[in-house]
Design an enzyme around this catalytic site. Structure first.
Site, PDB file in Angstrom:
ATOM      1  N   HIS A   1       0.831  -1.212   0.000  1.00 15.48           N
ATOM      2  CA  HIS A   1       0.000   0.000   0.000  1.00 15.48           C
ATOM      3  C   HIS A   1       0.863   1.259   0.000  1.00 15.48           C
ATOM      4  O   HIS A   1       0.689   2.147  -0.854  1.00 15.48           O
ATOM      5  CB  HIS A   1      -0.903  -0.029   1.243  1.00 15.48           C
ATOM      6  CG  HIS A   1      -1.796   1.154   1.388  1.00 15.48           C
ATOM      7  ND1 HIS A   1      -3.140   1.120   1.073  1.00 15.48           N
ATOM      8  CD2 HIS A   1      -1.564   2.428   1.829  1.00 15.48           C
ATOM      9  CE1 HIS A   1      -3.679   2.299   1.303  1.00 15.48           C
ATOM     10  NE2 HIS A   1      -2.736   3.114   1.771  1.00 15.48           N
ATOM     11  N   GLU A   2       1.788   1.345   0.935  1.00 17.19           N
ATOM     12  CA  GLU A   2       2.609   2.554   1.040  1.00 17.19           C
ATOM     13  C   GLU A   2       3.603   2.672  -0.115  1.00 17.19           C
ATOM     14  O   GLU A   2       3.863   3.781  -0.601  1.00 17.19           O
ATOM     15  CB  GLU A   2       3.340   2.569   2.380  1.00 17.19           C
ATOM     16  CG  GLU A   2       2.433   2.725   3.581  1.00 17.19           C
ATOM     17  CD  GLU A   2       1.592   3.992   3.523  1.00 17.19           C
ATOM     18  OE1 GLU A   2       2.068   5.028   3.011  1.00 17.19           O
ATOM     19  OE2 GLU A   2       0.433   3.937   3.973  1.00 17.19           O
TER      20      GLU A   2
ATOM     21  N   HIS B   1       1.871   4.168  -3.038  1.00 20.96           N
ATOM     22  CA  HIS B   1       1.753   5.626  -2.880  1.00 20.96           C
ATOM     23  C   HIS B   1       3.021   6.309  -3.393  1.00 20.96           C
ATOM     24  O   HIS B   1       2.962   7.273  -4.167  1.00 20.96           O
ATOM     25  CB  HIS B   1       1.570   5.997  -1.403  1.00 20.96           C
ATOM     26  CG  HIS B   1       0.188   5.843  -0.883  1.00 20.96           C
ATOM     27  ND1 HIS B   1      -0.939   6.201  -1.599  1.00 20.96           N
ATOM     28  CD2 HIS B   1      -0.263   5.398   0.320  1.00 20.96           C
ATOM     29  CE1 HIS B   1      -2.017   5.969  -0.859  1.00 20.96           C
ATOM     30  NE2 HIS B   1      -1.635   5.476   0.292  1.00 20.96           N
TER      31      HIS B   1
END
Length: 225
Positions: free
Chosen positions: A33-34, A37
């Protein structure tokens, strides 16, 4: 020696393995997820995450202990936010929205891939195949946690990703006003989570998305059987 034997006999090894698999799944979905980003921001011209070594699949660079614990206990949580400098973006608000959206999208994509792999494993499964059974359980856990993380972060509430996606549709003044209260938003979010305000709607949304993904990920099973 006898005490150790008694301990080993009474130890819930299956429960311990399940917990360890859950921890691995949490580290995986938070890390991806990160990282996504950061990759989205980098693709749009912001080198901040790359400069701070956040374009990494090393969980230690991303994990927030309390957010990871919430994932383990409630199925919804967060990691350390990837730093983004929207001044690098050609269109700051839309660039920020795309960067924010990359995290939840990566989780939903990973959930779908996990369910596809689960369908393949079920197609070749036979009774007594302990490793295959564990792999199926891991895929299910990975899908559930990824969907939970993705949906949770889509809530349009600062500092969650959904607030930045919503911001792309707000006037500049309203957008920057919203971003100013991210820190207070985090405190309020903690209180709302503790009170269970989001539990019902998030669980219902997670179930609906999981059912939808499951229906569309069953084709490898029918193809192989």
């Amino acid at each position: 020696m006898g005490n150790f034997s008694d301990f080993a006999q009474h130890m819930d090894w299956a429960g311990l393995v399940d917990m360890l698999l859950s921890v691995v799944a949490i580290l995986l979905c938070l890390t991806v997820h990160e990282t996504c980003h950061g990759l989205a921001a980098w693709a749009l011209g912001d080198p901040t995450a790359k400069r701070l070594h956040r374009l990494s699949l090393n969980p230690l660079r991303h994990i927030d202990p309390f957010g990871a614990l919430m994932m383990l206990v409630a199925g919804f949580g967060w990691a350390k936010p990837v730093p983004v400098d929207m001044r690098y973006f050609k269109h700051p608000k839309s660039g920020m929205a795309i960067t924010a959206l990359a995290g939840p999208v990566s989780n939903l994509a990973m959930a779908y891939l996990a369910l596809l792999l689960r369908a393949v494993l079920l197609a070749v499964y036979h009774p007594g195949a302990v490793v295959l059974e564990g792999a199926v359980d891991f895929c299910e856990t990975l899908a559930i946690l990824n969907v939970g993380l993705g949906i949770f972060n889509l809530i349009p509430f600062p500092p969650l990703d959904g607030s930045k996606i919503l911001g792309a549709f707000l006037p500049d003044r309203a957008y920057y006003q919203l971003m100013r209260y991210e820190w207070w938003g985090m405190l309020l979010l903690m209180v709302l989570l503790w009170l269970g305000v989001f539990s019902g709607p998030l669980s219902a949304a997670r179930t609906w998305v999981l059912d939808l993904l499951l229906q569309n990920a069953a084709w490898p099973y029918y193809l192989l059987t």
